[in-house]
Design an enzyme around this catalytic site. Structure first.
Site, PDB file in Angstrom:
ATOM      1  CG  ASP A  55      26.004  45.222  41.834  1.00  0.00           C
ATOM      2  OD1 ASP A  55      25.521  45.038  40.695  1.00  0.00           O
ATOM      3  OD2 ASP A  55      25.353  45.716  42.770  1.00  0.00           O
ATOM      4  CB  SER A  99      21.416  45.226  42.585  1.00  0.00           C
ATOM      5  OG  SER A  99      22.332  45.212  41.517  1.00  0.00           O
ATOM      6  CD  GLU A 326      27.438  45.941  46.224  1.00  0.00           C
ATOM      7  OE1 GLU A 326      26.751  45.971  45.192  1.00  0.00           O
ATOM      8  OE2 GLU A 326      27.308  46.766  47.164  1.00  0.00           O
ATOM      9  CG  ASP A 331      25.726  47.710  38.650  1.00  0.00           C
ATOM     10  OD1 ASP A 331      25.066  47.004  37.868  1.00  0.00           O
ATOM     11  OD2 ASP A 331      25.297  48.785  39.123  1.00  0.00           O
TER      12      ASP A 331
END
Length: 532
Positions: A55, A99, A326, A331
């Site tokens: 991410d 996202s 993930e 992020d």
């Protein structure tokens, strides 16, 4: 030339770091060419797919993490995958994405509106009534895999209800509606946590692992509150329900073999041969950044520990499996303006991918498994300033030719106040000198040019890396939605269920003429290693 190189290497005249001349680079180039000429496409129907999503892992983040962990000439694990493409990340209504919309595009093959999960463009953000219309609900890869009899799973270092995992199972006009307390009064849309436990495909996942205890279980003590981040990041379940316990009760009623775990030790003790359903909720909200994570057996497991355990559970299904993994804190660290922490999270993802590839090899299912590593979007991180090769990527690069003050190699375009290293002196704006502080610290706020409440996403393309059956389908600049189509084709799902097998047409025999050169190059490498 090659004989001359062999002579130099074996006579002890080893090229130093500073003296890598044209012969060295020509050797590396021929090695790369030879590997390409020997590449054979895998046209088998994929039995399994593992989709890794970093991410916020944009191109600059990948480059910086490579230098940070492997050096300029090194590679992250996925950078050695045989196939690579570019992915355009814009959403239906924004040039710079979030996202929720990007994950929905990847999982469903449809571009949607910013902030929405699993619903088509007829649903605008926060439009509760529109989201209740059944035909607006998009079908995800998880649903298709389950219909094909495959095992499925999601795991993340964020809350399991957050945008990237949530898009795999939820249908909602607002990504932040992760728990009941933030859904507007009168809105009949279920919160994301309820959709995970009550509805398909969420309740049929064989593996669910990540954070988010406070959105799944009411009255969770010591809930996490983040004053910087908003919306779902401060969601707290208040309806009295314990969805973790409800999930376990449902599995018990079905007579399923299941396990519920809360820390690294319990996860390690799971008997994967006798477990078909695994729920691991290890933290109240998102996991702590890795350098702050409790790494004892009673703490939070690493991404590597979670994915290897997940694969061992899923691979027992004779029809194969689909797993989404993930690395979500890349992020989060960027949003906080903490570049070193973001790079650390990429390193953790790298470890997870490495461990997964080793496990697939050991289990004998590597050739049956399509492994994809990509990102949903980038961030505004940049690499500038002409630092010397071998310099610390977290360090100071050079001086500005205007104010004669040094600046760092890594910078953000925008970020929170701590990253805004400017002050007013005698009526003039001055930039702080980063050479006077420790820019390599986890706590250092990497400089930003624009003051904002946090670092924002970037709008650049990102990469997709692939290996395994039909990995060659990723080969140029693609729409983000194409990832969904390529996976469906590789697995022969939905409209591709009866597709004829492709034929191998690649010619590789031309590489044989390079064999003498390759032998000489091999001798050069051996001699270099001996004298080092």
């Amino acid at each position: 030339m090659f004989l001359f190189l062999v002579f130099l290497a074996c006579s002890g005249s080893v090229l130093s770091f500073e003296d890598l001349d044209d012969s060295y680079w020509r050797q590396k180039n021929v090695e790369d060419l030879q590997a390409t000429l020997n590449l054979k496409h895998n046209f088998n129907v994929a039995k399994n797919v593992i989709l890794f999503i970093g991410d916020g892992m944009g191109p600059y983040t990948v480059t910086a993490a490579r230098i940070y962990s492997e050096g300029e000439t090194g590679y992250l694990s996925w950078e050695r995958f045989p196939h690579i493409g570019g992915i355009k990340t814009y959403t239906n209504d924004y040039q710079v994405p979030d996202s929720a919309a990007t994950a929905t595009a990847i999982y469903t093959g449809v571009k949607v509106n910013q902030g929405t999960l699993g619903v088509d463009v007829s649903v605008k953000r926060l439009d509760c009534n529109a989201s209740l219309v059944e035909k607006s609900h998009l079908v995800t890869l998880a649903t298709l895999a389950q219909e094909a009899g495959k095992a499925t799973g999601i795991l993340t270092t964020t809350r399991v209800t957050h945008a990237t995992p949530g898009a795999m199972f939820a249908h909602t006009p607002e990504r932040d509606w992760e728990c009941d307390s933030v859904v507007p009064a009168g809105c009949r849309t279920k919160d994301v946590a309820r959709q995970l436990v009550e509805d398909n495909p969420g309740k049929r996942f064989n593996v669910i692992m990540g954070g988010g205890r406070q959105v799944l279980k009411a009255n969770t003590p010591n809930y996490t509150y983040d004053p910087i981040l908003s919306g779902g990041d401060n969601c707290i379940r208040t309806d009295g329900r314990d969805l973790i316990n409800e999930w376990a009760q449902d599995k018990a009623a079905e007579g399923a073999r299941y396990a519920v775990v809360e820390n690294a030790k319990e996860l390690s003790n799971v008997d994967t041969e006798n477990t078909d359903y695994l729920l691991g909720i290890f933290y109240n909200s998102h996991f702590p950044l890795d350098h702050l994570r409790n790494k004892t057996e009673y703490g939070v497991p690493s991404l590597e520990q979670m994915v290897t355990k997940a694969v061992k559970v899923l691979k027992k299904n004779e029809n194969g499996f689909f797993l989404m993994v993930e690395g979500g804190l890349i992020d989060k660290a960027h949003h906080l303006g903490k570049a070193r922490a973001a790079l650390d999270e990429v390193v953790e993802l790298n470890k997870a991918v490495n461990a997964t590839m080793n496990l697939l090899e050991t289990a004998g299912i590597k050739d049956d498994t399509l492994v994809i590593v990509t990102s949903d979007h980038s961030h505004t991180l940049t690499i500038v300033g002409y630092p010397s090769r071998g310099s610390n990527i977290l360090g100071v690069a050079s001086k500005s030719r205007i104010d004669n003050i040094p600046f760092t190699t890594l910078n953000y375009v925008n970020a929170k106040r701590g990253n805004f290293h400017y002050k007013v002196v005698n009526g003039q704006v001055e930039r702080e000198d980063p050479s006077l502080v420790d820019t390599t610290s986890y706590d250092y706020d990497v400089p930003a040019a624009i003051l904002d409440n946090q670092n924002s996403h970037g709008g650049s393309d990102v990469f997709v890396y692939a290996t395994g059956p039909h990995s060659h389908l990723f080969h140029h600049i693609h729409e983000q939605t194409y990832i969904n189509t390529a996976i469906k084709y590789a697995l022969r799902l939905e409209e591709f269920s009866h597709a004829e097998p492709a034929q191998q047409t690649q010619q590789t025999s031309g590489s044989l003429k390079f064999l003498p050169s390759v032998i000489l190059l091999f001798l050069v490498q051996i001699c270099f290693l001996i004298w080092k």
